[in-house]
Design an enzyme around this catalytic site. Structure first.
Site, PDB file in Angstrom:
ATOM      1  N   GLU A 155       0.778  -1.258   0.062  1.00  0.00           N
ATOM      2  CA  GLU A 155      -0.156   0.077  -0.054  1.00  0.00           C
ATOM      3  C   GLU A 155       0.828   1.274  -0.239  1.00  0.00           C
ATOM      4  O   GLU A 155       0.414   2.435   0.128  1.00  0.00           O
ATOM      5  CB  GLU A 155      -0.639  -0.166   1.249  1.00  0.00           C
ATOM      6  CG  GLU A 155      -1.804  -1.254   1.565  1.00  0.00           C
ATOM      7  CD  GLU A 155      -3.083  -1.561   0.489  1.00  0.00           C
ATOM      8  OE1 GLU A 155      -2.905  -0.734  -0.528  1.00  0.00           O
ATOM      9  OE2 GLU A 155      -3.637  -2.298   0.849  1.00  0.00           O
ATOM     10  N   HIS A 179      -2.541   1.863   8.841  1.00  0.00           N
ATOM     11  CA  HIS A 179      -3.798   1.129   8.309  1.00  0.00           C
ATOM     12  C   HIS A 179      -3.959  -0.213   8.917  1.00  0.00           C
ATOM     13  O   HIS A 179      -2.708  -0.885   9.507  1.00  0.00           O
ATOM     14  CB  HIS A 179      -3.416   0.795   6.751  1.00  0.00           C
ATOM     15  CG  HIS A 179      -4.236  -0.344   6.188  1.00  0.00           C
ATOM     16  ND1 HIS A 179      -5.710   0.077   6.168  1.00  0.00           N
ATOM     17  CD2 HIS A 179      -3.987  -1.620   5.553  1.00  0.00           C
ATOM     18  CE1 HIS A 179      -6.276  -1.007   5.489  1.00  0.00           C
ATOM     19  NE2 HIS A 179      -5.342  -2.164   5.312  1.00  0.00           N
ATOM     20  N   HIS A 181      -6.847  -3.531  10.362  1.00  0.00           N
ATOM     21  CA  HIS A 181      -8.054  -4.437  10.115  1.00  0.00           C
ATOM     22  C   HIS A 181      -8.996  -4.335  11.352  1.00  0.00           C
ATOM     23  O   HIS A 181      -8.940  -5.567  11.675  1.00  0.00           O
ATOM     24  CB  HIS A 181      -7.672  -5.635   9.435  1.00  0.00           C
ATOM     25  CG  HIS A 181      -6.939  -5.542   7.993  1.00  0.00           C
ATOM     26  ND1 HIS A 181      -6.337  -6.513   7.519  1.00  0.00           N
ATOM     27  CD2 HIS A 181      -6.761  -4.408   7.419  1.00  0.00           C
ATOM     28  CE1 HIS A 181      -5.771  -6.237   6.330  1.00  0.00           C
ATOM     29  NE2 HIS A 181      -5.959  -4.989   6.289  1.00  0.00           N
ATOM     30  N   GLU A 209     -16.363  10.564  23.440  1.00  0.00           N
ATOM     31  CA  GLU A 209     -15.010  10.900  23.078  1.00  0.00           C
ATOM     32  C   GLU A 209     -14.959  11.214  21.600  1.00  0.00           C
ATOM     33  O   GLU A 209     -13.724  11.643  21.050  1.00  0.00           O
ATOM     34  CB  GLU A 209     -14.243   9.917  23.583  1.00  0.00           C
ATOM     35  CG  GLU A 209     -12.701  10.362  24.104  1.00  0.00           C
ATOM     36  CD  GLU A 209     -12.599  11.591  25.132  1.00  0.00           C
ATOM     37  OE1 GLU A 209     -11.940  12.237  24.958  1.00  0.00           O
ATOM     38  OE2 GLU A 209     -13.851  11.273  26.078  1.00  0.00           O
ATOM     39  N   HIS A 250     -12.496  -4.089   4.527  1.00  0.00           N
ATOM     40  CA  HIS A 250     -11.326  -3.912   4.614  1.00  0.00           C
ATOM     41  C   HIS A 250     -10.646  -3.511   5.802  1.00  0.00           C
ATOM     42  O   HIS A 250      -9.972  -4.446   6.668  1.00  0.00           O
ATOM     43  CB  HIS A 250     -10.799  -3.433   3.305  1.00  0.00           C
ATOM     44  CG  HIS A 250      -9.245  -3.490   3.251  1.00  0.00           C
ATOM     45  ND1 HIS A 250      -8.531  -3.482   2.001  1.00  0.00           N
ATOM     46  CD2 HIS A 250      -8.157  -3.623   4.068  1.00  0.00           C
ATOM     47  CE1 HIS A 250      -7.078  -3.668   2.199  1.00  0.00           C
ATOM     48  NE2 HIS A 250      -7.081  -3.845   3.486  1.00  0.00           N
TER      49      HIS A 250
HETATM   50  P1  13P Z   1       1.185  -5.425   3.149  1.00  0.00           P
HETATM   51  O1  13P Z   1       1.621  -6.601   3.741  1.00  0.00           O
HETATM   52  O2  13P Z   1       1.739  -5.406   1.799  1.00  0.00           O
HETATM   53  O3  13P Z   1       1.535  -4.283   4.023  1.00  0.00           O
HETATM   54  O4  13P Z   1      -0.252  -5.615   3.109  1.00  0.00           O
HETATM   55  C1  13P Z   1      -1.076  -5.663   4.000  1.00  0.00           C
HETATM   56  C2  13P Z   1      -2.451  -5.089   3.954  1.00  0.00           C
HETATM   57  O5  13P Z   1      -3.340  -4.634   4.943  1.00  0.00           O
HETATM   58  C3  13P Z   1      -3.042  -4.768   2.625  1.00  0.00           C
HETATM   59  O6  13P Z   1      -4.183  -3.850   2.440  1.00  0.00           O
HETATM   60 ZN    ZN Z   2      -5.320  -3.849   4.655  1.00  0.00          ZN
END
Ligand code: 13P
Ligand code: ZN
Length: 315
Positions: A155, A179, A181, A209, A250
């Protein structure tokens, strides 16, 4: 052999000895430099903060397998304190797939493509690397780390374009992009309309909050294939206005001026989503009998002295 030794002059023999010695010394120096460079860069405050963010995210359960990634844009001071430990020969330039001229010549600490967040603290100079952007802002090369091979997160193009947008939106203050999940944010993206106003209001009204942590609201990008320039552009366009942006089905992107602010934003959005999800389960769907009223959200902003995004409030 004895005969072979006898057949060269003392001068030739000594030269050979010194050449070999020099070669051994060079090898030793370069190995020692490699070892020192790993440790020296790992001791920098920004690297320690980065490693802690990765590890804390793993502890929260936000990083299954290689899920999630992070980048940090180095300050000039960061760069001068670790530049001498960079590789003598950087990698060759790799095209970014898009151009971010506002990020030209920047250096980023980044997680490795395919790397597991749970491994970052164990082996920072294999799990992380420092990457330099060229003068056009459209190609990168590795200057430190990614030991044993490896390259920045898949990314990385999204990260660079979002850094450009966030730096422009914050007069250069924003430095961290993260980023993850987190499960409740992703679950919410299955049931809420995929637009910023609905998502923001659900989270603002679930927990006091929230409006303090993200007074401008959060963006939402519909499901897209990750890794390419399209999702990078869609996210960067929204993150002109928002410090956080959902990737439907995602995960979540969060930005901030430092590791605390960025981790804290991820934590707050996910916690508000968790509360919303639990309330919805308890309630069996539908409207909740009790939420923070719009006047209450305005009153929080007045009490704490910040501006709330009026476009997301009802008059
Ligand atoms: P990478 O391992 O390439 O960082 O990918 C993980 C991810 O969350 C892709 O959206
Ligand atoms: Zn991801």
């Amino acid at each position: 052999s004895y005969n072979r030794w006898k057949s060269i002059t003392i001068e030739e023999g000594l030269m050979g000895f010194f050449d070999d010695a020099q070669e051994m010394l060079d090898k030793g120096v370069s190995m020692a430099k490699g070892a020192v460079s790993g440790v020296a860069v790992e001791q920098q405050g920004f690297v320690k903060g980065f490693v802690r963010l990765c590890n804390d995210g793993w502890d929260q359960g936000w990083h299954e397998r290689n899920g999630g990634n992070a980048t940090y844009r180095l300050t000039p001071e960061d760069l001068s304190s670790c530049r001498s430990y960079f590789y003598d020969t950087p990698s060759s330039w790799v095209p970014l797939g898009l151009a971010a001229p506002g990020m030209r010549c920047s250096f980023f600490l980044a997680t490795r493509a395919g790397g597991f967040m749970r491994n970052v603290a164990l082996d920072p100079d294999a799990s992380l690397g420092i990457v330099e952007l060229n003068a056009e802002g459209d190609a990168w090369r590795i200057v430190w780390g990614f030991k044993n091979g490896g390259m920045p997160t898949s990314e990385f193009a999204s990260h660079v374009l979002i850094h450009e947008a966030r730096a422009a939106a914050t007069e250069g203050a924003s430095r961290v992009l993260y980023h993850a999940h987190p499960v409740n944010v992703v679950a919410l993206s299955a049931v809420l309309p995929l637009e910023a106003r609905t998502f923001t209001r659900a989270l603002w009204k679930a927990m006091t909050e929230s409006v303090i942590a993200f007074p401008e609201g959060i963006g939402v990008v519909p499901w897209m294939v990750p890794g390419g320039p399209d999702i990078a552009r869609a996210t960067a366009d929204l993150m002109d206005a928002y410090a956080a942006c959902v990737w439907a089905q995602h995960g979540l992107f969060c930005s901030g001026v430092d590791f605390d602010a960025t981790f804290g934003l991820m934590h707050t959005v996910e916690k508000a989503a968790d509360i919303y999800v639990r309330a919805r389960l308890l309630n069996g769907g539908g409207d909740f009998p009790n939420t923070i009223p719009d006047a209450g959200l305005r009153a929080i902003a007045a009490m704490y002295g910040f501006t709330v995004n009026e476009a997301f409030l009802e008059v």
